[in-house]
Design an enzyme around this catalytic site. Structure first.
Site, short mmCIF file in Angstrom:
data_model
loop_
_atom_site.label_atom_id
_atom_site.label_comp_id
_atom_site.label_asym_id
_atom_site.label_seq_id
_atom_site.Cartn_x
_atom_site.Cartn_y
_atom_site.Cartn_z
CD GLU A 5 -40.99 -30.40 -61.63
OE1 GLU A 5 -39.77 -30.26 -61.67
OE2 GLU A 5 -41.79 -29.45 -61.69
CE LYS B 181 -39.39 -28.32 -58.57
NZ LYS B 181 -39.80 -27.66 -59.82
CG ASN C 110 -44.43 -26.02 -64.22
OD1 ASN C 110 -43.93 -25.10 -63.59
ND2 ASN C 110 -43.80 -27.12 -64.51
NE ARG D 186 -42.68 -29.89 -56.93
CZ ARG D 186 -41.81 -29.86 -55.94
NH1 ARG D 186 -41.41 -31.00 -55.39
NH2 ARG D 186 -41.33 -28.73 -55.49
CE LYS E 22 -44.57 -25.94 -54.09
NZ LYS E 22 -43.61 -25.01 -54.58
CG HIS F 240 -40.72 -20.19 -66.71
ND1 HIS F 240 -40.95 -21.54 -66.48
CD2 HIS F 240 -40.72 -19.59 -65.51
CE1 HIS F 240 -41.09 -21.72 -65.17
NE2 HIS F 240 -40.95 -20.56 -64.57
CD GLU G 212 -46.51 -18.46 -58.37
OE1 GLU G 212 -47.14 -19.45 -58.78
OE2 GLU G 212 -45.49 -18.01 -58.95
CG HIS H 110 -45.31 -21.18 -63.63
ND1 HIS H 110 -46.57 -20.92 -63.14
CD2 HIS H 110 -44.44 -20.72 -62.70
CE1 HIS H 110 -46.45 -20.35 -61.95
NE2 HIS H 110 -45.18 -20.22 -61.66
NE ARG I 239 -19.76 -35.50 -48.64
CZ ARG I 239 -18.65 -35.51 -47.93
NH1 ARG I 239 -18.71 -35.49 -46.61
NH2 ARG I 239 -17.49 -35.57 -48.54
CG HIS J 284 -42.32 -15.73 -61.28
ND1 HIS J 284 -42.07 -16.59 -62.33
CD2 HIS J 284 -43.06 -16.43 -60.39
CE1 HIS J 284 -42.63 -17.77 -62.07
NE2 HIS J 284 -43.23 -17.70 -60.89
N1 LIG Z 1 -38.17 -23.13 -54.85
C1 LIG Z 1 -39.34 -23.01 -55.41
O1 LIG Z 1 -40.11 -23.95 -55.46
C2 LIG Z 1 -39.75 -21.68 -55.95
C3 LIG Z 1 -41.08 -21.47 -56.32
C4 LIG Z 1 -41.46 -20.21 -56.77
C5 LIG Z 1 -40.51 -19.19 -56.84
N2 LIG Z 1 -39.22 -19.44 -56.47
C6 LIG Z 1 -38.21 -18.37 -56.51
O2 LIG Z 1 -38.62 -17.34 -55.63
C7 LIG Z 1 -38.00 -16.13 -56.04
C8 LIG Z 1 -39.00 -15.00 -55.93
O3 LIG Z 1 -39.42 -14.89 -54.59
P1 LIG Z 1 -40.01 -13.52 -54.03
O4 LIG Z 1 -41.06 -13.03 -54.94
O5 LIG Z 1 -40.34 -13.75 -52.61
O6 LIG Z 1 -38.77 -12.53 -54.21
P2 LIG Z 1 -37.79 -11.82 -53.17
O7 LIG Z 1 -37.15 -12.81 -52.30
O8 LIG Z 1 -36.94 -10.92 -53.96
O9 LIG Z 1 -38.77 -10.92 -52.29
C9 LIG Z 1 -39.51 -9.91 -52.95
C10 LIG Z 1 -39.22 -8.52 -52.36
O10 LIG Z 1 -39.95 -8.36 -51.16
C11 LIG Z 1 -39.10 -7.93 -50.12
N3 LIG Z 1 -39.64 -8.50 -48.88
C12 LIG Z 1 -39.80 -9.81 -48.60
N4 LIG Z 1 -40.44 -9.95 -47.44
C13 LIG Z 1 -40.71 -8.72 -46.96
C14 LIG Z 1 -41.37 -8.22 -45.80
N5 LIG Z 1 -41.95 -9.04 -44.92
N6 LIG Z 1 -41.44 -6.88 -45.64
C15 LIG Z 1 -40.91 -6.04 -46.55
N7 LIG Z 1 -40.28 -6.45 -47.68
C16 LIG Z 1 -40.19 -7.78 -47.88
C17 LIG Z 1 -37.75 -8.42 -50.51
O11 LIG Z 1 -36.72 -7.66 -49.92
C18 LIG Z 1 -37.76 -8.25 -52.02
O12 LIG Z 1 -37.46 -6.93 -52.36
C19 LIG Z 1 -37.49 -16.35 -57.45
O13 LIG Z 1 -36.09 -16.42 -57.44
C20 LIG Z 1 -38.09 -17.69 -57.85
O14 LIG Z 1 -37.27 -18.41 -58.72
C21 LIG Z 1 -38.84 -20.65 -56.03
ZN LIG Z 2 -44.36 -19.21 -59.97
#
Ligand SMILES: NC(=O)c1ccc[n+]([C@@H]2O[C@H](COP(=O)([O-])OP(=O)(O)OC[C@H]3O[C@@H](n4cnc5c(N)ncnc54)[C@H](O)[C@@H]3O)[C@@H](O)[C@H]2O)c1
Ligand SMILES: [Zn+2]
Length: 358
Positions: free
Chosen positions: A236, A142, A244, A240, A226, A251, A184, A247, A120, A263
């Site tokens: 949100e 989130k 977006n 917040r 942020k 999306h 971003e 976005h 939990r 993205h």
């Molecule tokens: N929770 C939130 O508020 C929020 C906000 C924005 C995005 N997201 C989520 O984030 C995700 C996208 O994140 P992302 O773009 O980091 O994707 P990801 O986690 O897939 O990382 C991108 C790529 O970079 C590689 N990588 C990461 N760090 C590295 C490093 N230091 N050296 C070499 N390679 C590295 C990873 O292996 C992957 O191939 C989506 O699922 C999205 O929905 C969440």
């Molecule tokens: Zn985004």
């Protein structure tokens, strides 16, 4: 980040990974690193192995419980959550055991959800390794996974105990992923900070050369934006939504392209479309729109997507989960550094903005 029910630090410091144990112990108010006995780590299996090694070396007394997550959006699922929980729970943890999410946004979202669900809720430490995760997903609380074809539809709010950002980790991040994170960063600048916009534009060479001082400064300022927005509206309800910007279009573009447009590029296209809509509404002039478009193009992000089907994008926007009572809500710039939410933009004008990026 100060919230009514929690507070946590986001530490941006080159080399912080090598003293992660100390920082985690401090955040959890433990009597030193030696008090960390078990350490579940959810890690992106595709990361260079030296990154995990450095984290573990910073807490030599802790027994690591390592759950390796195969990368890719298609693995951000409840099935993978189950597998990670198997590993973490069988390692013998208690409610005070912190879980570290080490990777990009996918690892942070899934690892964070595991921390919210295990027993939990156990403390969560975010150690983002992609630029996107550093400036966006690791801060704000989130967490969650995709479900079927619905993105981010199962999740929780889980505020981390601490976020450790080591900009030197970006040395191994591919340029394409750096660009996605920069989308971003530009978003944060446009919604709140004209100087950050100028400084980003002036320092692109340093960014792509992985100049640690340049990256540290821009990450800290971007994440601060942020953090301020999240702090004002943690769950949100209003402000917040400014995060977006770009976005609602993005999306829809991601969905319609079946994720062929990722993205970051989709956010860039979305910000261009939002600027076009704002110009049409008389909210900004054409020079302001051009400044945003030019910066995105110089970063190497797309500002046009040939062949994008307008009808499909319009339909997907109407289905967006933020379109309550059928009206599409758009975050539109008033100038570089300030945005507002509009739910009264005529559909024809939105269509025109989508047409303009084709
Ligand atoms: N929770 C939130 O508020 C929020 C906000 C924005 C995005 N997201 C989520 O984030 C995700 C996208 O994140 P992302 O773009 O980091 O994707 P990801 O986690 O897939 O990382 C991108 C790529 O970079 C590689 N990588 C990461 N760090 C590295 C490093 N230091 N050296 C070499 N390679 C590295 C990873 O292996 C992957 O191939 C989506 O699922 C999205 O929905 C969440
Ligand atoms: Zn985004």
């Amino acid at each position: 980040v100060h919230l009514s029910d929690a507070a946590y630090d986001v530490i941006v410091a080159p080399g912080v990974l090598t003293r992660a144990g100390e920082e985690i112990a401090r955040a959890l108010r433990l009597a030193g690193v030696a008090a960390l006995r078990k350490l579940p780590v959810v890690v992106d299996a595709r990361l260079p192995s030296a990154i995990l090694d450095r984290l573990l070396a910073s807490m030599p007394t802790a027994t690591p419980i390592v759950a390796r997550l195969p990368g890719g959006e298609e693995n951000k699922t409840l099935a993978r959550v189950g597998e990670v929980l198997d590993v973490v729970l069988s390692g013998g943890i208690d409610r005070r055991t912190p879980l570290v999410a080490l990777g990009g946004g996918i690892t942070g979202d899934l690892g964070g959800f595991v921390a919210a669900a295990a027993l939990r809720g156990i403390p969560l430490v975010q150690v983002p390794t992609s630029l996107l995760a550093m400036v966006d997903s690791s801060v704000g609380g989130k967490v969650g996974v995709n479900h079927g074809r619905f993105k981010n539809m199962v999740g929780a709010f889980k505020h981390p105990a601490v976020v450790l950002i080591d900009p030197t980790l970006l040395n191994t991040l591919p340029d394409n992923e750096l660009r996605s994170g920069l989308a971003e960063c530009v978003k944060h600048a446009v919604i709140r900070d004209a100087r950050l916009f100028e400084d980003t534009a002036a320092r692109l060479d340093g960014i792509f050369a992985r100049d640690t001082a340049v990256l540290s400064d821009l990450i800290a300022r971007s994440v601060a934006i942020k953090a301020r927005v999240v702090q004002a509206d943690p769950y949100e309800a209003g402000e917040r939504m400014h995060l977006n910007f770009g976005h609602t279009f993005a999306h829809a573009i991601e969905t319609v392209s079946r994720h062929a447009i990722a993205h970051g590029p989709a956010v860039a296209l979305g910000m261009v479309a939002a600027c076009v809509a704002a110009e049409q509404l008389g909210m900004i002039d054409s020079a302001t729109r051009a400044r945003v478009t030019d910066l995105l193009a110089r970063i190497g992000l797309p500002t046009r997507a040939t062949g994008l089907p307008t009808d499909a994008v319009m339909a997907a926007m109407a289905h967006d989960k933020k379109a309550s009572d059928g009206r599409v809500k758009l975050v539109l710039p008033m100038r570089i550094g300030a945005v507002t939410v509009r739910d009264d933009v005529p559909a024809e004008l939105i269509r025109g903005a989508v047409e303009s990026i084709r």
